[in-house]
Design a protein around this motif. Structure first.
Motif, PDB file in Angstrom:
ATOM      1  N   ASN A 189       0.830  -1.223   0.009  1.00 60.39           N
ATOM      2  CA  ASN A 189      -0.109  -0.076  -0.024  1.00 60.39           C
ATOM      3  C   ASN A 189       0.831   1.188   0.013  1.00 60.39           C
ATOM      4  O   ASN A 189       0.570   2.267  -0.759  1.00 60.39           O
ATOM      5  CB  ASN A 189      -0.838  -0.044   1.208  1.00 60.39           C
ATOM      6  N   THR A 190       2.013   1.172   0.807  1.00 61.84           N
ATOM      7  CA  THR A 190       2.753   2.301   0.846  1.00 61.84           C
ATOM      8  C   THR A 190       4.278   1.742   1.252  1.00 61.84           C
ATOM      9  O   THR A 190       4.435   0.853   1.967  1.00 61.84           O
ATOM     10  CB  THR A 190       2.623   3.360   1.948  1.00 61.84           C
ATOM     11  N   MET A 191       5.181   2.351   0.592  1.00 62.35           N
ATOM     12  CA  MET A 191       6.550   2.197   0.937  1.00 62.35           C
ATOM     13  C   MET A 191       7.557   3.364   1.283  1.00 62.35           C
ATOM     14  O   MET A 191       7.132   4.390   0.581  1.00 62.35           O
ATOM     15  CB  MET A 191       7.218   1.536  -0.086  1.00 62.35           C
ATOM     16  N   PHE A 212       6.549   6.868  -0.696  1.00 66.15           N
ATOM     17  CA  PHE A 212       5.997   6.357  -2.079  1.00 66.15           C
ATOM     18  C   PHE A 212       4.613   5.685  -1.837  1.00 66.15           C
ATOM     19  O   PHE A 212       4.761   4.774  -1.339  1.00 66.15           O
ATOM     20  CB  PHE A 212       6.894   5.703  -2.741  1.00 66.15           C
ATOM     21  N   THR A 213       3.503   6.175  -2.639  1.00 62.30           N
ATOM     22  CA  THR A 213       2.318   5.540  -2.403  1.00 62.30           C
ATOM     23  C   THR A 213       1.634   5.267  -3.796  1.00 62.30           C
ATOM     24  O   THR A 213       2.344   5.806  -4.679  1.00 62.30           O
ATOM     25  CB  THR A 213       1.160   6.321  -1.533  1.00 62.30           C
ATOM     26  N   SER A 214       0.544   4.716  -3.877  1.00 65.10           N
ATOM     27  CA  SER A 214      -0.182   4.535  -5.277  1.00 65.10           C
ATOM     28  C   SER A 214      -0.614   5.763  -5.968  1.00 65.10           C
ATOM     29  O   SER A 214      -0.807   6.643  -5.105  1.00 65.10           O
ATOM     30  CB  SER A 214      -1.275   3.612  -4.940  1.00 65.10           C
ATOM     31  N   GLY A 215      -0.623   5.851  -7.139  1.00 64.68           N
ATOM     32  CA  GLY A 215      -1.035   6.999  -7.800  1.00 64.68           C
ATOM     33  C   GLY A 215      -0.316   7.316  -9.067  1.00 64.68           C
ATOM     34  O   GLY A 215      -0.813   7.343 -10.370  1.00 64.68           O
ATOM     35  N   PRO A 216       0.960   7.297  -9.033  1.00 65.31           N
ATOM     36  CA  PRO A 216       1.993   7.284  -7.859  1.00 65.31           C
ATOM     37  C   PRO A 216       1.809   8.724  -7.098  1.00 65.31           C
ATOM     38  O   PRO A 216       1.477   9.794  -7.823  1.00 65.31           O
ATOM     39  CB  PRO A 216       3.267   7.175  -8.408  1.00 65.31           C
ATOM     40  N   SER A 264      12.008   7.152  -4.995  1.00 67.68           N
ATOM     41  CA  SER A 264      11.654   6.592  -6.406  1.00 67.68           C
ATOM     42  C   SER A 264      11.551   5.243  -6.283  1.00 67.68           C
ATOM     43  O   SER A 264      12.266   4.481  -5.358  1.00 67.68           O
ATOM     44  CB  SER A 264      12.645   6.877  -7.469  1.00 67.68           C
ATOM     45  N   ARG A 265      10.806   4.492  -7.174  1.00 68.96           N
ATOM     46  CA  ARG A 265      10.737   3.149  -7.144  1.00 68.96           C
ATOM     47  C   ARG A 265      11.169   2.305  -8.489  1.00 68.96           C
ATOM     48  O   ARG A 265      10.912   2.940  -9.670  1.00 68.96           O
ATOM     49  CB  ARG A 265       9.414   2.631  -6.641  1.00 68.96           C
TER      50      ARG A 265
END
Length: 115
Positions: free
Chosen positions: A32-34, A51-55, A70-71
């Motif tokens: 869900n979040t990192m 960093f969450t969804s969306g992003p 960043s991911r």
């Protein structure tokens, strides 16, 4: 069941840069979040960047304009680029993730900013 492993910590001079990486044993899109937390000696653990969804991203006021999170979905990693480092950034940095309502933490990596 889920492991997070940090790398990239070390000693750096004030004004220098350092990049931290967090490798996850599960796909990062399943979280869900990192993000990253840090804890300095005799201080409480605080959120640095996430960093969450969306992003979408969130940053502590103290690091805005200096740090970038960043991911990489293909590599299952989350990174923290730290620029213009200050002595007050010295802390143990922890990777964190929330997955299916559970919190997971890495063991931490030490960042020391000193001349």
């Amino acid at each position: 069941q889920v492991q997070l492993v940090e790398s990239g910590g070390g000693l750096v001079q004030p004004g220098g840069s350092l990049r931290l990486s967090c490798a996850a044993s599960a796909p990062i899109f399943s979280f869900n979040t990192m993000g990253w937390y840090r804890q300095a000696p005799e201080k409480a653990r605080e959120l640095v960047a996430s960093f969450t969804s969306g992003p979408s991203t969130n940053y502590a006021d103290s690091v805005k304009g200096r740090f970038t999170v960043s991911r990489d979905n293909a590599e299952n990693t989350v990174s923290l680029q730290m620029n213009s480092l200050k002595p007050e950034d010295t802390a143990v940095y922890y990777c964190h993730g929330n997955r299916y309502g559970r919190n997971y933490w890495g063991k931490g990596t030490l960042v020391t900013v000193s001349s």
